[in-house]
Design a protein around this motif. Sequence first.
Motif, PDB file in Angstrom:
ATOM      1  N   ALA A 159       2.357   1.807  -3.413  1.00 64.52           N
ATOM      2  CA  ALA A 159       1.337   2.331  -4.324  1.00 64.52           C
ATOM      3  C   ALA A 159       1.129   3.827  -4.066  1.00 64.52           C
ATOM      4  O   ALA A 159       1.024   4.621  -5.007  1.00 64.52           O
ATOM      5  N   ASP A 160       1.102   4.221  -2.792  1.00 63.47           N
ATOM      6  CA  ASP A 160       0.893   5.627  -2.459  1.00 63.47           C
ATOM      7  C   ASP A 160       2.044   6.516  -2.936  1.00 63.47           C
ATOM      8  O   ASP A 160       1.852   7.695  -3.207  1.00 63.47           O
ATOM      9  N   GLU A 179       1.788   5.967  -7.438  1.00 59.94           N
ATOM     10  CA  GLU A 179       0.607   6.435  -8.185  1.00 59.94           C
ATOM     11  C   GLU A 179       0.684   7.934  -8.492  1.00 59.94           C
ATOM     12  O   GLU A 179       0.437   8.337  -9.628  1.00 59.94           O
ATOM     13  N   ARG A 233     -18.939 -13.282 -17.349  1.00 61.90           N
ATOM     14  CA  ARG A 233     -18.825 -12.556 -18.628  1.00 61.90           C
ATOM     15  C   ARG A 233     -18.200 -13.320 -19.786  1.00 61.90           C
ATOM     16  O   ARG A 233     -18.500 -13.052 -20.943  1.00 61.90           O
ATOM     17  N   THR A 280       0.839  -1.195   0.000  1.00 60.55           N
ATOM     18  CA  THR A 280       0.000   0.000   0.000  1.00 60.55           C
ATOM     19  C   THR A 280       0.883   1.259   0.000  1.00 60.55           C
ATOM     20  O   THR A 280       0.610   2.225  -0.704  1.00 60.55           O
ATOM     21  N   ARG A 340      -9.009 -12.714 -11.370  1.00 62.03           N
ATOM     22  CA  ARG A 340      -9.051 -12.365 -12.799  1.00 62.03           C
ATOM     23  C   ARG A 340      -9.740 -11.034 -13.029  1.00 62.03           C
ATOM     24  O   ARG A 340      -9.286 -10.222 -13.827  1.00 62.03           O
ATOM     25  N   THR A 341     -10.876 -10.827 -12.340  1.00 59.77           N
ATOM     26  CA  THR A 341     -11.629  -9.590 -12.543  1.00 59.77           C
ATOM     27  C   THR A 341     -10.763  -8.374 -12.225  1.00 59.77           C
ATOM     28  O   THR A 341     -10.730  -7.395 -12.975  1.00 59.77           O
ATOM     29  N   ARG A 342     -10.036  -8.451 -11.116  1.00 63.48           N
ATOM     30  CA  ARG A 342      -9.214  -7.302 -10.739  1.00 63.48           C
ATOM     31  C   ARG A 342      -8.072  -7.078 -11.732  1.00 63.48           C
ATOM     32  O   ARG A 342      -7.773  -5.955 -12.098  1.00 63.48           O
ATOM     33  N   ARG A 347      -9.965   4.120   1.059  1.00 63.02           N
ATOM     34  CA  ARG A 347      -8.731   3.645   0.436  1.00 63.02           C
ATOM     35  C   ARG A 347      -8.524   4.315  -0.925  1.00 63.02           C
ATOM     36  O   ARG A 347      -7.431   4.730  -1.266  1.00 63.02           O
ATOM     37  N   MET A 365     -12.585   4.311 -16.479  1.00 61.35           N
ATOM     38  CA  MET A 365     -12.073   4.034 -15.144  1.00 61.35           C
ATOM     39  C   MET A 365     -10.601   4.445 -15.032  1.00 61.35           C
ATOM     40  O   MET A 365      -9.782   4.119 -15.894  1.00 61.35           O
ATOM     41  N   ASP A 367     -11.146  -7.544  -0.898  1.00 60.10           N
ATOM     42  CA  ASP A 367     -10.317  -8.724  -1.086  1.00 60.10           C
ATOM     43  C   ASP A 367     -10.844  -9.903  -0.308  1.00 60.10           C
ATOM     44  O   ASP A 367     -10.888 -11.010  -0.774  1.00 60.10           O
ATOM     45  N   LEU A 390      -1.627  -1.929  -8.945  1.00 58.27           N
ATOM     46  CA  LEU A 390      -2.751  -2.730  -8.446  1.00 58.27           C
ATOM     47  C   LEU A 390      -2.270  -3.526  -7.238  1.00 58.27           C
ATOM     48  O   LEU A 390      -1.278  -4.254  -7.323  1.00 58.27           O
ATOM     49  N   ASN A 391      -2.951  -3.355  -6.133  1.00 60.45           N
ATOM     50  CA  ASN A 391      -2.664  -4.176  -4.958  1.00 60.45           C
ATOM     51  C   ASN A 391      -3.605  -5.365  -4.965  1.00 60.45           C
ATOM     52  O   ASN A 391      -4.812  -5.213  -4.957  1.00 60.45           O
ATOM     53  N   GLU A 404      -4.598  -8.986  -3.241  1.00 57.34           N
ATOM     54  CA  GLU A 404      -4.417  -9.921  -2.139  1.00 57.34           C
ATOM     55  C   GLU A 404      -4.710 -11.333  -2.640  1.00 57.34           C
ATOM     56  O   GLU A 404      -5.604 -11.521  -3.444  1.00 57.34           O
ATOM     57  N   PHE A 426      -9.394   1.859  -9.107  1.00 52.04           N
ATOM     58  CA  PHE A 426     -10.448   1.123  -8.405  1.00 52.04           C
ATOM     59  C   PHE A 426      -9.855   0.354  -7.245  1.00 52.04           C
ATOM     60  O   PHE A 426      -8.659   0.084  -7.211  1.00 52.04           O
ATOM     61  N   GLU A 435      -8.020  -8.048 -14.874  1.00 58.94           N
ATOM     62  CA  GLU A 435      -8.599  -7.613 -16.148  1.00 58.94           C
ATOM     63  C   GLU A 435      -8.931  -6.121 -16.106  1.00 58.94           C
ATOM     64  O   GLU A 435      -8.628  -5.374 -17.037  1.00 58.94           O
ATOM     65  N   ALA A 436      -9.559  -5.702 -14.985  1.00 56.60           N
ATOM     66  CA  ALA A 436      -9.920  -4.285 -14.854  1.00 56.60           C
ATOM     67  C   ALA A 436      -8.666  -3.416 -14.848  1.00 56.60           C
ATOM     68  O   ALA A 436      -8.638  -2.334 -15.439  1.00 56.60           O
ATOM     69  N   PHE A 437      -7.605  -3.911 -14.204  1.00 55.15           N
ATOM     70  CA  PHE A 437      -6.358  -3.141 -14.159  1.00 55.15           C
ATOM     71  C   PHE A 437      -5.770  -3.006 -15.572  1.00 55.15           C
ATOM     72  O   PHE A 437      -5.333  -1.932 -15.972  1.00 55.15           O
ATOM     73  N   MET A 440     -11.227  -3.177  -4.865  1.00 52.01           N
ATOM     74  CA  MET A 440     -12.275  -4.190  -4.762  1.00 52.01           C
ATOM     75  C   MET A 440     -12.041  -4.937  -3.462  1.00 52.01           C
ATOM     76  O   MET A 440     -10.890  -5.135  -3.063  1.00 52.01           O
ATOM     77  N   SER A 483     -14.577  -6.074 -17.930  1.00 49.59           N
ATOM     78  CA  SER A 483     -14.793  -6.271 -16.496  1.00 49.59           C
ATOM     79  C   SER A 483     -15.925  -5.372 -15.990  1.00 49.59           C
ATOM     80  O   SER A 483     -16.150  -4.284 -16.514  1.00 49.59           O
ATOM     81  N   GLU A 484     -16.614  -5.850 -14.964  1.00 54.96           N
ATOM     82  CA  GLU A 484     -17.727  -5.077 -14.413  1.00 54.96           C
ATOM     83  C   GLU A 484     -17.246  -3.773 -13.782  1.00 54.96           C
ATOM     84  O   GLU A 484     -18.019  -2.844 -13.588  1.00 54.96           O
ATOM     85  N   ILE A 485     -15.948  -3.721 -13.479  1.00 58.65           N
ATOM     86  CA  ILE A 485     -15.407  -2.498 -12.864  1.00 58.65           C
ATOM     87  C   ILE A 485     -15.449  -1.350 -13.874  1.00 58.65           C
ATOM     88  O   ILE A 485     -15.965  -0.270 -13.592  1.00 58.65           O
ATOM     89  N   SER A 486     -14.951  -1.615 -15.078  1.00 58.96           N
ATOM     90  CA  SER A 486     -15.028  -0.598 -16.137  1.00 58.96           C
ATOM     91  C   SER A 486     -16.483  -0.283 -16.471  1.00 58.96           C
ATOM     92  O   SER A 486     -16.843   0.874 -16.699  1.00 58.96           O
TER      93      SER A 486
END
Lengths: 377, 280
Positions: free
Chosen positions: A338-339, A342, B67, A335, A364-366, B203, B116, B123, A349-350, A352, B119, A368-370, B121, B78-81
């Motif tokens: 990242a601070d 960024e 998805r 963290t 995967r979702t995190r 955060r 976006m 954990d 992307l952090n 866990e 983000f 992919e979004a990143f 999410m 992704s649902e985030i975007s």
Amino acid sequence: MTALEELKKLPTRKENPYIKEWKGKGRSIVGFTCHYAPKEIFYAADIFPYRLEARGTRETGLADVYYHRFNCTYSRCILQEGLSGGYAFLDGLCFLNGCEQIRRMYEVWKEHVPTTDYQYMITIPHSIYDEGFEWYKEEVFRFKEDLANNFATRLTKGDLRAGIDVYNESKRLLKELYELRKSDHPPISGAEAMKLIFAADIMPREKYNTLLKEAMKEIRSRDGIKDYKARIMVGGSPLDDTQIIEIIENLGGIVVTDTLCGGSRNFQEFVEVEKDGDPLEAIARCYYYSNPCPRMLNSFDSRCEYTEKMAGEANVDGIILQKIVFCDNHSVECTMIADELEPKGIPVLNLEREHMLTDVGRVRTRIEAFIERISRR
Amino acid sequence: MIYVGCDVGSLSGEAVIIEDDSIIKYEIIRVRPRPEQTAFEVTKKALAEAKMSFDDIDYCVSTGYGREKIPFSKGSISEISCHGRGAQWANPSVRTIIDIGGQDAKVIKVDKLGYMVDFVMNDKCAAGTGRFLEGMAKVLGVDLEDLAALSSEAASPVALTKTCTVLAQFEVLYMLNDGIDRSNIAAGINRAMAERISKLVRRVGIKEGVAITGGVAKNFAVVQSLSEVLGLQFVSLGEVDPQIVGALGAALFAKERWQKARQREATPTGGNKETKSVYV
């Protein structure tokens, strides 16, 4: 099978041919658990140092008996392997107080894994300062004496220099490998590179150097990878599996470098011995002062600088810092990094995770979004 | 042109049909055992409402937990975007989105175009998600939809100490045994939910223009608690149902992708860069 294929496919423990071959010649294998274990000394004593891992371990029923909920799943899985006999081939084990999780694992291991005859704990201070170095140096000296006595080997300065040479040669080759990864079209994927990194610590180093040198020729002759969406650096808790990297690369990213303790941090600095210098002191100096782990209190700035430098050199679009739940060294550190980064325009992307990745969908979702976030840049 | 966004979550599935720049129809259903089944049924239902068939869709993008399993979608995001994009479309002043879904809670920052930029999410576990509220409603013996109304009757809300969804259910069970009024427990549950979400928001940092989306946004007690805990007023999404924002974002991305594909066709120099050469 080519050298590259052999290194990539090198199996751990049960099927690993090098374990059998080495032991067949009456030689010993000693395990280690942490970046700060002075591998050159093992090697000088004709001992094969094997980095403890728990690749593929899915159950922890035996370790759970001794562990609390807040012990991490990385040390838990390694302990499980120890308790279930997976490390019965080890003649000894060198622990370090690198983190609280491994330190506690040592205590359980000592009591409940009787197959490991020789167990030694090296301690390191939690800050970098000259008196601290004296402490660690003395610990390394004592370990060397103890190792030599226990395994009845003589350990001359010449032996130590030979051990240093073998490891420095590895470092030189790994630097070359990481240089290739930095190119616009890297000839090797992150998952492959990681497998080459893993192989280094589970086979005899001289043989590894020979194979890696051969493998580099093949890697250089390949076409580069062009069709990626984002260049990514990985950091955080120790990784002993390529699962996360494969997820990143299946989603269109490419992992081009890292700040991992088993990865790039392992080979940045060479052990340099002056002509009349003491090789043992040189080994201790290199481990103690270079590339500090987040366990070291007064070195956050240098870790940030290192992260930024590695990210810049490999021209990454973003950094994924993965931390194992309850990792005492990396949790808050990730963290904090990242601070710092960024605001400088480096996306982080952090993430866990557990050692055995079961929650793949959400990971995967995190990721992919990143990648969606950084590939628009 | 008809664009469809399909969001298959862990508890519900949504489909949104947009034509040009407005929502024509949308549907929400409870998930079926398989994601493709949920996607098919919810989209079919929305299409039937609009008197259309699958053949009428020009471009479909899917999102959510399932998805990648949707055969009629041309791509997944992704649902985030998608939540970011959908919420910012519903109200252009939106810059931060708190999305509380069935298994995830996310806080998403977007730029002025709805893309976006950052983000976080959750954990750890189901704490702070729709799954948490659902489990609690069951223990209290009320319908999920009635949890907010019940909590508004509370005189002195209880404090829940357990973070774990399962352990918190035991805690609620003990409270019921002790004869504590259900409304006070319900209010405690909604408050605990808000506290958990607030950590994620802090955060990522609070920006102006905070909107709340996802199924839990319909629980006014959680929304009110969250607004108190964070000390801010949420901006409205107008007439857009907060639960369909993910699917709406997917439909907007469908439109964007369709338009980009058209542009590429129009410029012959575009070239095909599908040269897959990934080493494993």
